[in-house]
Each structure stands twice: as C-alpha cells, then as structure tokens.
Enzyme design. Structure first.
Site, PDB file in Angstrom:
ATOM      1  N   SER A  17       0.829  -1.214   0.000  1.00  0.00           N
ATOM      2  CA  SER A  17       0.000   0.000   0.000  1.00  0.00           C
ATOM      3  C   SER A  17       0.860   1.259   0.000  1.00  0.00           C
ATOM      4  O   SER A  17       0.479   2.279  -0.577  1.00  0.00           O
ATOM      5  CB  SER A  17      -0.979  -0.012   1.174  1.00  0.00           C
ATOM      6  N   MET A  94      10.950  -6.758   3.991  1.00  0.00           N
ATOM      7  CA  MET A  94      11.204  -7.443   5.266  1.00  0.00           C
ATOM      8  C   MET A  94      12.584  -8.095   5.371  1.00  0.00           C
ATOM      9  O   MET A  94      12.746  -9.070   6.111  1.00  0.00           O
ATOM     10  CB  MET A  94      10.104  -8.487   5.515  1.00  0.00           C
ATOM     11  N   ASN A 111      13.433   4.391   4.140  1.00  0.00           N
ATOM     12  CA  ASN A 111      12.507   3.377   4.659  1.00  0.00           C
ATOM     13  C   ASN A 111      11.373   4.076   5.393  1.00  0.00           C
ATOM     14  O   ASN A 111      11.536   5.182   5.892  1.00  0.00           O
ATOM     15  CB  ASN A 111      13.236   2.443   5.642  1.00  0.00           C
ATOM     16  N   HIS A 113       8.651   3.337   8.565  1.00  0.00           N
ATOM     17  CA  HIS A 113       8.441   2.439   9.698  1.00  0.00           C
ATOM     18  C   HIS A 113       7.230   2.929  10.502  1.00  0.00           C
ATOM     19  O   HIS A 113       7.093   4.128  10.742  1.00  0.00           O
ATOM     20  CB  HIS A 113       9.697   2.431  10.587  1.00  0.00           C
ATOM     21  N   ASP A 145      20.373   2.768   7.430  1.00  0.00           N
ATOM     22  CA  ASP A 145      21.740   2.317   7.696  1.00  0.00           C
ATOM     23  C   ASP A 145      21.678   0.814   7.992  1.00  0.00           C
ATOM     24  O   ASP A 145      20.626   0.205   7.852  1.00  0.00           O
ATOM     25  CB  ASP A 145      22.411   3.134   8.810  1.00  0.00           C
ATOM     26  N   GLY A 147      21.637  -0.833  10.638  1.00  0.00           N
ATOM     27  CA  GLY A 147      20.888  -1.252  11.829  1.00  0.00           C
ATOM     28  C   GLY A 147      19.418  -1.468  11.501  1.00  0.00           C
ATOM     29  O   GLY A 147      18.981  -1.303  10.358  1.00  0.00           O
ATOM     30  N   ASP A 149      16.066  -0.013  11.662  1.00  0.00           N
ATOM     31  CA  ASP A 149      15.281   1.217  11.836  1.00  0.00           C
ATOM     32  C   ASP A 149      16.037   2.271  12.646  1.00  0.00           C
ATOM     33  O   ASP A 149      15.432   3.004  13.446  1.00  0.00           O
ATOM     34  CB  ASP A 149      13.922   0.893  12.492  1.00  0.00           C
ATOM     35  N   GLU A 178       1.092   7.047   6.842  1.00  0.00           N
ATOM     36  CA  GLU A 178       2.249   6.578   6.063  1.00  0.00           C
ATOM     37  C   GLU A 178       2.086   6.964   4.591  1.00  0.00           C
ATOM     38  O   GLU A 178       3.036   7.407   3.936  1.00  0.00           O
ATOM     39  CB  GLU A 178       2.395   5.054   6.177  1.00  0.00           C
TER      40      GLU A 178
HETATM   41  C1  GRF Z   1       3.940  -0.571   6.715  1.00  0.00           C
HETATM   42  O1  GRF Z   1       3.319  -0.404   7.957  1.00  0.00           O
HETATM   43  C2  GRF Z   1       5.373  -0.102   6.779  1.00  0.00           C
HETATM   44  O2  GRF Z   1       5.558   0.987   7.631  1.00  0.00           O
HETATM   45  C3  GRF Z   1       6.081  -1.304   7.330  1.00  0.00           C
HETATM   46  O3  GRF Z   1       5.437  -2.403   6.726  1.00  0.00           O
HETATM   47  C4  GRF Z   1       4.115  -2.050   6.360  1.00  0.00           C
HETATM   48  C5  GRF Z   1       4.010  -2.298   4.900  1.00  0.00           C
HETATM   49  O4  GRF Z   1       2.723  -2.109   4.411  1.00  0.00           O
HETATM   50  N1  GRF Z   1       7.497  -1.213   7.095  1.00  0.00           N
HETATM   51  P1  GRF Z   1       2.485  -2.046   2.848  1.00  0.00           P
HETATM   52  O5  GRF Z   1       3.084  -3.324   2.246  1.00  0.00           O
HETATM   53  O6  GRF Z   1       3.126  -0.824   2.308  1.00  0.00           O
HETATM   54  O7  GRF Z   1       0.989  -2.042   2.692  1.00  0.00           O
END
Ligand code: GRF
Length: 224
Positions: A17, A94, A111, A113, A145, A147, A149, A178
């Site tokens: 998304s 991931m 990224n 988060h 980086d 680490g 997040d 987001e």
């Molecule tokens: C989001 O909450 C993002 O912050 C995290 O993983 C989720 C991914 O959601 N890293 P999507 O695949 O973008 O819907």
C-alpha cells in the site's frame, strides 16, 4: 519533465500500500520522481500486482533462492542497476540490507516504519506501542543504515492512540499517515532538501504547506 525525474527502485515484500502511495504520487506531473522498478523478495506479494497494473517493471528476487545473503544482495543490486535506479525506497521490505549493499546507494536509501522512532523499532511496532501504553503513535521515514530502523530521521507524522484500539485499528490509522508521509519525504529527499548532518538530518527551512505539515502533522495538507 519526465526525463528529469529521479528514478526510484521500490523494494517490497507484501501488500504494497505504501508502494501504491508512491505510484499515485509519481502519476502527478509535478512529482520529481518516477518508479522505475519494483522488486519483491516474496514471489506472491500483492505489491507486484500493483506495479504491473501501473505499468511499472516488477521483478522477483527471492532471498530463498540464494544460499548466501551476499548473493541475494548482488542479484538485488543487478536488478536495480538494470533499471537505472538512482534512489531506493523500502516499502514493507522485510529483509535487512548490509552495509556493503547500502554503500552502493550511499545516502539514497529510504525506509518507512510504523512508529515514532527511535521508539519501537523492528517487528510489530504497533503492537509494541499498544503494549507500552503510549498515547501518541505514528510513523517515520528515515535514511537506511545497517541497523534495524536506526538511520537518520527525515520526517514523522503522529496519530492518537484511542482507548479501545487493537493492533488492527491502530495500524490502519498509522497506515493512512504513512501514505501521506512517504511521498512527501521522498519529494524532499530527492530534490536535495534533506541533508545529512551526522546522525541527524537537516531539512531546508523554507517549506511548502505540505512540508510544514510533516513537522506539524495536525496541519491540513494542501497540495505538496
Ligand atoms: C507498513 O506499515 C510499513 O511501515 C512497514 O510495513 C508495512 C508495509 O505495508 N514497514 P504495505 O506493504 O506498504 O501495505
């Protein structure tokens, strides 16, 4: 304008998304970037469908098909380079990337988060926030980086935690932010308005309404 746009590579593992939010932003004529390539490490990720629907190159680089992390990252790098990717956006990707990989895109990997970092890094950030009992949650876009997040923060948006929230309700409230925050942060970063200052970033002081809203999430976001 399109030939001058910064070429983004978006790395995904799931629903995508946030990828969709970036694709939608890139569809706007005045957005300074385009999605050149989407790469998933998960062959079944719905994000791949979103990319194809938007007419964007969608590739799978499956970490399980590579015995060593270095081989996986080499394949990833080859795929991004083949698409002439200039900046990399992680969007629900991931896997942790090594310092070696990041060195190839130094200062050009972002990224998103789902927490107000540095609180609640890693997996299940929204669950961590609920368990800790915070009253304000949110999301963060940061440079990556090696680490988990830990990279310099570019932009954050906050949302309230309501008394009856479960993980799903809080996640969906954060996710809506987001989708607003990532395109705005990408625009700031690729247009050179965000510079690294040791462990922190400096965001150019002159700001549009959209940029101000990043620092004051309660503000109404007009056009970026
Ligand atoms: C989001 O909450 C993002 O912050 C995290 O993983 C989720 C991914 O959601 N890293 P999507 O695949 O973008 O819907």
């Amino acid at each position: 304008m399109s030939s001058q746009r910064v070429r983004l590579g978006v790395l995904v593992s799931g629903s995508g998304s946030n990828l969709q939010a970036l694709l939608d932003a890139c569809a706007r004529e005045d957005f300074p970037a385009e999605v050149a390539c989407v790469v998933s490490n998960v062959p079944t990720a719905f994000a791949l469908e979103r990319a194809r629907k938007a007419g964007v190159t969608a590739k799978v680089v499956d970490h399980k098909a590579h015995a060593a992390k270095a081989d996986f990252e080499k394949a990833l790098l080859d795929t991004l380079r083949a698409a002439n990717v200039e900046w990399v956006c992680l969007a629900g990707f991931m896997r942790l990337l090594s310092a070696d990989f990041l060195g190839h895109y130094a200062g050009r990997v972002l990224n998103i988060h789902p927490s107000l970092l540095p609180a609640f890094p890693g997996l299940h950030a929204q669950r961590q926030a609920l368990e800790r009992g915070v009253k304000v949650a949110g999301c963060t876009v940061h440079f990556v980086d090696a680490g988990t997040d830990t990279g310099p923060i570019i932009a954050q948006a906050a949302v309230p935690v309501m008394p009856d929230d479960d993980e799903k309700a809080l996640s969906s409230r954060i996710l809506a932010e987001e989708h607003r925050l990532y395109p705005l942060a990408v625009r700031l970063a690729v247009t050179g308005k965000v510079t690294l200052d040791a462990a922190r970033t400096r965001v150019e002081a002159r700001a549009t309404a959209g940029e101000l809203a990043l620092r004051n999430p309660g503000a109404t976001v007009e056009s970026a």
